[in-house]
Design a protein around this motif. Structure first.
Motif, PDB file in Angstrom:
ATOM      1  N   MET A 241      -8.071   2.869  -0.703  1.00 26.97           N
ATOM      2  CA  MET A 241      -7.984   1.634  -1.012  1.00 26.97           C
ATOM      3  C   MET A 241      -6.673   1.212  -2.118  1.00 26.97           C
ATOM      4  O   MET A 241      -5.943   0.065  -1.795  1.00 26.97           O
ATOM      5  CB  MET A 241      -9.133   0.916  -1.377  1.00 26.97           C
ATOM      6  N   VAL A 242      -6.704   2.234  -3.247  1.00 27.35           N
ATOM      7  CA  VAL A 242      -5.608   2.033  -3.941  1.00 27.35           C
ATOM      8  C   VAL A 242      -4.368   2.037  -3.238  1.00 27.35           C
ATOM      9  O   VAL A 242      -3.263   1.341  -3.666  1.00 27.35           O
ATOM     10  CB  VAL A 242      -5.781   3.156  -5.248  1.00 27.35           C
ATOM     11  N   VAL A 243      -4.297   3.178  -2.474  1.00 27.63           N
ATOM     12  CA  VAL A 243      -2.892   3.610  -1.728  1.00 27.63           C
ATOM     13  C   VAL A 243      -2.591   2.422  -0.840  1.00 27.63           C
ATOM     14  O   VAL A 243      -1.482   2.072  -0.942  1.00 27.63           O
ATOM     15  CB  VAL A 243      -2.970   4.738  -0.834  1.00 27.63           C
ATOM     16  N   GLY A 244      -3.414   1.568  -0.220  1.00 23.63           N
ATOM     17  CA  GLY A 244      -3.266   0.625   0.725  1.00 23.63           C
ATOM     18  C   GLY A 244      -2.662  -0.528  -0.066  1.00 23.63           C
ATOM     19  O   GLY A 244      -1.958  -1.506   0.484  1.00 23.63           O
ATOM     20  N   THR A 245      -3.226  -0.706  -1.151  1.00 20.71           N
ATOM     21  CA  THR A 245      -3.047  -1.979  -2.151  1.00 20.71           C
ATOM     22  C   THR A 245      -1.727  -1.939  -2.865  1.00 20.71           C
ATOM     23  O   THR A 245      -0.925  -2.774  -2.924  1.00 20.71           O
ATOM     24  CB  THR A 245      -4.297  -2.134  -2.790  1.00 20.71           C
ATOM     25  N   TYR A 246      -1.376  -0.704  -3.404  1.00 15.24           N
ATOM     26  CA  TYR A 246      -0.349  -0.713  -4.557  1.00 15.24           C
ATOM     27  C   TYR A 246       0.808   0.180  -3.950  1.00 15.24           C
ATOM     28  O   TYR A 246       1.835  -0.171  -4.512  1.00 15.24           O
ATOM     29  CB  TYR A 246      -0.859   0.017  -5.824  1.00 15.24           C
ATOM     30  N   LEU A 247       0.887   0.847  -3.068  1.00 17.64           N
ATOM     31  CA  LEU A 247       1.958   1.569  -2.610  1.00 17.64           C
ATOM     32  C   LEU A 247       2.731   0.911  -1.524  1.00 17.64           C
ATOM     33  O   LEU A 247       2.291   0.251  -0.761  1.00 17.64           O
ATOM     34  CB  LEU A 247       1.729   3.208  -2.279  1.00 17.64           C
ATOM     35  N   PRO A 248       4.079   0.900  -1.640  1.00 18.65           N
ATOM     36  CA  PRO A 248       4.983   0.208  -0.777  1.00 18.65           C
ATOM     37  C   PRO A 248       4.851   0.709   0.630  1.00 18.65           C
ATOM     38  O   PRO A 248       5.821   1.186   1.205  1.00 18.65           O
ATOM     39  CB  PRO A 248       6.297   0.175  -1.319  1.00 18.65           C
ATOM     40  N   ILE A 249       3.786   0.823   1.125  1.00 23.50           N
ATOM     41  CA  ILE A 249       3.515   1.232   2.693  1.00 23.50           C
ATOM     42  C   ILE A 249       3.766  -0.030   3.601  1.00 23.50           C
ATOM     43  O   ILE A 249       3.067  -0.933   3.562  1.00 23.50           O
ATOM     44  CB  ILE A 249       2.143   1.948   3.033  1.00 23.50           C
ATOM     45  N   PRO A 250       4.468   0.264   4.575  1.00 20.64           N
ATOM     46  CA  PRO A 250       4.604  -0.958   5.481  1.00 20.64           C
ATOM     47  C   PRO A 250       3.242  -1.260   6.129  1.00 20.64           C
ATOM     48  O   PRO A 250       2.510  -0.689   6.679  1.00 20.64           O
ATOM     49  CB  PRO A 250       5.409  -0.279   6.839  1.00 20.64           C
ATOM     50  N   GLY A 252       2.553  -2.665   9.033  1.00 16.54           N
ATOM     51  CA  GLY A 252       2.132  -2.015  10.434  1.00 16.54           C
ATOM     52  C   GLY A 252       1.704  -0.828  10.472  1.00 16.54           C
ATOM     53  O   GLY A 252       0.742  -0.468  11.148  1.00 16.54           O
ATOM     54  N   LEU A 253       2.202   0.083   9.621  1.00 16.65           N
ATOM     55  CA  LEU A 253       1.513   1.514   9.453  1.00 16.65           C
ATOM     56  C   LEU A 253       0.022   1.390   8.923  1.00 16.65           C
ATOM     57  O   LEU A 253      -0.731   1.957   9.375  1.00 16.65           O
ATOM     58  CB  LEU A 253       2.296   2.238   8.447  1.00 16.65           C
ATOM     59  N   LEU A 254      -0.297   0.632   7.813  1.00 16.72           N
ATOM     60  CA  LEU A 254      -1.755   0.168   7.269  1.00 16.72           C
ATOM     61  C   LEU A 254      -2.471  -0.366   8.662  1.00 16.72           C
ATOM     62  O   LEU A 254      -3.850   0.397   8.534  1.00 16.72           O
ATOM     63  CB  LEU A 254      -1.637  -0.812   6.020  1.00 16.72           C
ATOM     64  N   LEU A 255      -2.152  -1.081   9.356  1.00 15.89           N
ATOM     65  CA  LEU A 255      -2.922  -1.681  10.458  1.00 15.89           C
ATOM     66  C   LEU A 255      -3.002  -0.525  11.376  1.00 15.89           C
ATOM     67  O   LEU A 255      -4.173  -0.503  12.132  1.00 15.89           O
ATOM     68  CB  LEU A 255      -2.125  -2.760  11.000  1.00 15.89           C
TER      69      LEU A 255
END
Length: 311
Positions: A241-250, A252-255
């Motif tokens: 959750m922390v990674v998905g919220t605060y790191l600059p991950i595209p 589309g990749l999270l989806l």
């Protein structure tokens, strides 16, 4: 039971896994297929199948965490937080009391109560390994929640319009009283865009309660009566959750990650369903369904009254 060979069994298992991974069947169907297979064939390696389902469940929960935005969940506001905390606490307490009155085992009461209180199948999937639930206990609990979840998706918009609820009221009510996020989104989207935004935000906030509730149950019930340490997959769920919220991950990749996790969760549900034979169903009886319906009606009616009065 039909006569089988290990080759036939594993071919069927691979076919269902492919259907799940390509999103051709959803969670309720996957669970139902597993139940049907359990009546026709027996697994040649039941212990391995059971262990595999638990691992896939845990990995799926971690993957789903990447789709929960902590910032958006926090924006639900103090009113939403208070309502959520109160409703979850009361639902868990009422569920355990009613479950004891009905003579239902502790694990099934915990699972059904958690599924009703938080976010349906995802909560059950997270809590089950923490409390050491057996496959038949998990299957019965999931089947109960999925059934009620499907009914809610169909009847909630009708009730909301019948009672002339506002978008705000229906958004809160659907997020509190409908089990799974998918059905909350489905029902709220039918009712209106404002209701959808409110319901999604409140449901995100409710999903975060998987963590403290799982930790609480781990402390109280984990480790065969001993005080259990924090389960690794719960820690990884928080990290995701922390990674998905605060790191600059595209985005589309999270989806993509959450989409894969949702599909592997369906595979796990199929494997869990395979542990639910008629013998297992007879052993638990109809009382879990009575428990699920009773808790759901209490939560739905009480939350509806409170929302109508205060919102």
């Amino acid at each position: 039971m039909l006569k089988q060979t290990p080759h036939l069994f594993y071919s069927m298992l691979a076919l269902v896994a492919i259907l799940c991974l390509f999103d051709l069947i959803n969670a309720p169907v996957a669970l139902l297929l597993g139940v049907v297979v359990a009546q026709l064939w027996s697994s040649p390696m039941p212990k391995a199948t059971s262990k595999l389902s638990k691992y896939i469940l845990q990995y799926s929960i971690v993957g789903l965490g990447f789709g929960i935005n902590l910032v958006h969940a926090a924006k639900a506001g103090t009113t939403g937080l208070a309502v959520t905390a109160l409703s979850i606490t009361l639902t868990l307490l009422v569920g355990m009391v009613i479950g004891r009155r009905l003579g239902i085992g502790r694990n099934i009461s915990l699972l059904i109560s958690s599924g009703t209180a938080i976010c349906g199948g995802s909560a059950i999937a997270a809590v089950a390994p923490v409390v050491g639930a057996k496959d038949d206990e998990t299957s019965v609990s999931l089947a109960t929640i999925f059934l009620l979840n499907a009914i809610a998706l169909l009847i909630f918009p009708f009730i909301g319009r019948l009672l002339d609820m506002s978008q705000l009221q229906f958004g809160f009510w659907s997020a509190i009283a409908i089990h799974d996020t998918s059905s909350v989104v489905g029902a709220a989207s039918v009712f209106g865009s404002d209701a959808l935004n409110i319901a999604t935000t409140i449901k995100l906030e409710r999903s975060l309660w998987i963590v403290p509730v799982s930790l609480l149950f781990s402390y109280l019930y984990g480790g065969g009566g001993k005080r259990a340490s924090v389960p690794l997959f719960i820690i990884l769920f928080v990290v995701s959750m922390v990674v998905g919220t605060y790191l600059p991950i595209p985005h589309g990749l999270l989806l993509g990650v959450t989409s894969v996790a949702r599909r592997t969760l369906n595979v796990a549900l199929f494997l869990i369903g395979m542990g639910l034979s008629f013998k297992a169903i007879r052993s638990v009886g109809v009382r879990p369904i009575v428990l699920g319906v009773t808790i759901w009606l209490i939560v739905g009616v009480v939350s509806l009254y409170g929302i109508r009065v205060f919102l």
